[in-house]
Design a protein around this motif. Structure first.
Motif, PDB file in Angstrom:
ATOM      1  N   MET A  26     -10.680 -30.189 -80.999  1.00 19.53           N
ATOM      2  CA  MET A  26      -9.852 -31.344 -80.644  1.00 19.53           C
ATOM      3  C   MET A  26      -8.507 -30.903 -80.084  1.00 19.53           C
ATOM      4  SD  MET A  26     -11.153 -34.327 -80.885  1.00 19.53           S
ATOM      5  CE  MET A  26      -9.624 -35.247 -80.796  1.00 19.53           C
ATOM      6  N   VAL A  27      -7.910 -29.893 -80.688  1.00 18.14           N
ATOM      7  CA  VAL A  27      -6.622 -29.391 -80.203  1.00 18.14           C
ATOM      8  C   VAL A  27      -6.771 -28.859 -78.781  1.00 18.14           C
ATOM      9  CG1 VAL A  27      -4.859 -27.604 -80.517  1.00 18.14           C
ATOM     10  CG2 VAL A  27      -5.695 -28.900 -82.486  1.00 18.14           C
ATOM     11  N   ASP A  28      -7.825 -28.114 -78.532  1.00 13.24           N
ATOM     12  CA  ASP A  28      -8.061 -27.597 -77.180  1.00 13.24           C
ATOM     13  C   ASP A  28      -8.175 -28.747 -76.182  1.00 13.24           C
ATOM     14  OD1 ASP A  28      -8.044 -25.048 -78.253  1.00 13.24           O
ATOM     15  OD2 ASP A  28     -10.232 -24.857 -78.260  1.00 13.24           O
ATOM     16  N   PHE A  29      -8.887 -29.817 -76.559  1.00  6.69           N
ATOM     17  CA  PHE A  29      -9.009 -30.983 -75.690  1.00  6.69           C
ATOM     18  C   PHE A  29      -7.652 -31.660 -75.499  1.00  6.69           C
ATOM     19  CE2 PHE A  29      -9.351 -35.620 -75.448  1.00  6.69           C
ATOM     20  CZ  PHE A  29      -9.925 -35.737 -74.186  1.00  6.69           C
ATOM     21  N   MET A  30      -6.925 -31.881 -76.604  1.00  7.25           N
ATOM     22  CA  MET A  30      -5.638 -32.570 -76.509  1.00  7.25           C
ATOM     23  C   MET A  30      -4.644 -31.799 -75.643  1.00  7.25           C
ATOM     24  SD  MET A  30      -5.130 -34.415 -80.238  1.00  7.25           S
ATOM     25  CE  MET A  30      -5.049 -32.897 -81.171  1.00  7.25           C
ATOM     26  N   ASN A  62      -0.720 -41.959 -72.862  1.00  3.73           N
ATOM     27  CA  ASN A  62      -1.511 -41.790 -71.644  1.00  3.73           C
ATOM     28  C   ASN A  62      -2.690 -40.838 -71.822  1.00  3.73           C
ATOM     29  OD1 ASN A  62       0.145 -43.533 -70.235  1.00  3.73           O
ATOM     30  ND2 ASN A  62       1.404 -41.887 -69.378  1.00  3.73           N
ATOM     31  N   ALA A  63      -2.721 -40.104 -72.926  1.00  2.00           N
ATOM     32  CA  ALA A  63      -3.768 -39.102 -73.151  1.00  2.00           C
ATOM     33  C   ALA A  63      -5.116 -39.721 -73.482  1.00  2.00           C
ATOM     34  CB  ALA A  63      -3.356 -38.157 -74.280  1.00  2.00           C
ATOM     35  N   TRP A  64      -5.107 -40.966 -73.929  1.00  2.00           N
ATOM     36  CA  TRP A  64      -6.327 -41.593 -74.410  1.00  2.00           C
ATOM     37  C   TRP A  64      -6.761 -42.699 -73.454  1.00  2.00           C
ATOM     38  CZ3 TRP A  64      -7.587 -38.076 -77.507  1.00  2.00           C
ATOM     39  CH2 TRP A  64      -6.620 -37.408 -78.237  1.00  2.00           C
ATOM     40  N   PRO A  65      -8.051 -42.814 -73.212  1.00  2.00           N
ATOM     41  CA  PRO A  65      -8.555 -43.870 -72.324  1.00  2.00           C
ATOM     42  C   PRO A  65      -8.168 -45.258 -72.846  1.00  2.00           C
ATOM     43  CG  PRO A  65     -10.308 -42.337 -72.919  1.00  2.00           C
ATOM     44  CD  PRO A  65      -9.111 -41.993 -73.760  1.00  2.00           C
ATOM     45  N   GLN A  66      -7.828 -46.115 -71.948  1.00  2.00           N
ATOM     46  CA  GLN A  66      -7.475 -47.483 -72.313  1.00  2.00           C
ATOM     47  C   GLN A  66      -8.732 -48.354 -72.305  1.00  2.00           C
ATOM     48  OE1 GLN A  66      -4.272 -48.192 -73.220  1.00  2.00           O
ATOM     49  NE2 GLN A  66      -4.013 -45.998 -72.951  1.00  2.00           N
ATOM     50  N   GLU A  67      -8.829 -49.232 -73.292  1.00  2.00           N
ATOM     51  CA  GLU A  67      -9.960 -50.148 -73.334  1.00  2.00           C
ATOM     52  C   GLU A  67      -9.736 -51.247 -72.304  1.00  2.00           C
ATOM     53  OE1 GLU A  67     -11.071 -51.620 -77.162  1.00  2.00           O
ATOM     54  OE2 GLU A  67     -10.475 -49.770 -78.144  1.00  2.00           O
ATOM     55  N   GLU A  68     -10.801 -51.636 -71.646  1.00  2.00           N
ATOM     56  CA  GLU A  68     -10.699 -52.718 -70.689  1.00  2.00           C
ATOM     57  C   GLU A  68     -10.594 -54.041 -71.429  1.00  2.00           C
ATOM     58  OE1 GLU A  68     -13.624 -52.750 -67.596  1.00  2.00           O
ATOM     59  OE2 GLU A  68     -13.731 -50.574 -67.576  1.00  2.00           O
TER      60      GLU A  68
END
Length: 71
Positions: A26-30, A62-68
């Motif tokens: 997760m850290v690598d992704f973040m 901004n790192a996380w996808p926003q829900e429509e």
């Protein structure tokens, strides 16, 4: 000004090493999303406190996808 997001929870017995491995992924992704790093703090009662450092709140949000909007 940087910020820290805190996660606090208790692990089931014998799950710590598995969780630490998962968290490192997760850290690598973040980091690809702008995070500065993360630290795991272990307590004696299987409680874990994790801090995830970000340069600012906007980068974190901004790192996380926003829900429509589902309306």
């Amino acid at each position: 000004m940087s910020i820290a997001i805190l996660y606090h929870f208790k692990l089931f017995p014998d799950q710590e090493s598995e969780y630490v491995e998962y968290w490192q992924r997760m850290v690598d992704f973040m980091k690809t999303r702008g995070a500065l790093g993360s630290t795991i703090h272990r307590q004696s009662d299987q409680t874990i406190l994790i801090d995830s450092q970000w340069p600012d709140l906007q980068t974190y949000e901004n790192a996380w996808p926003q829900e429509e909007n589902m309306e």
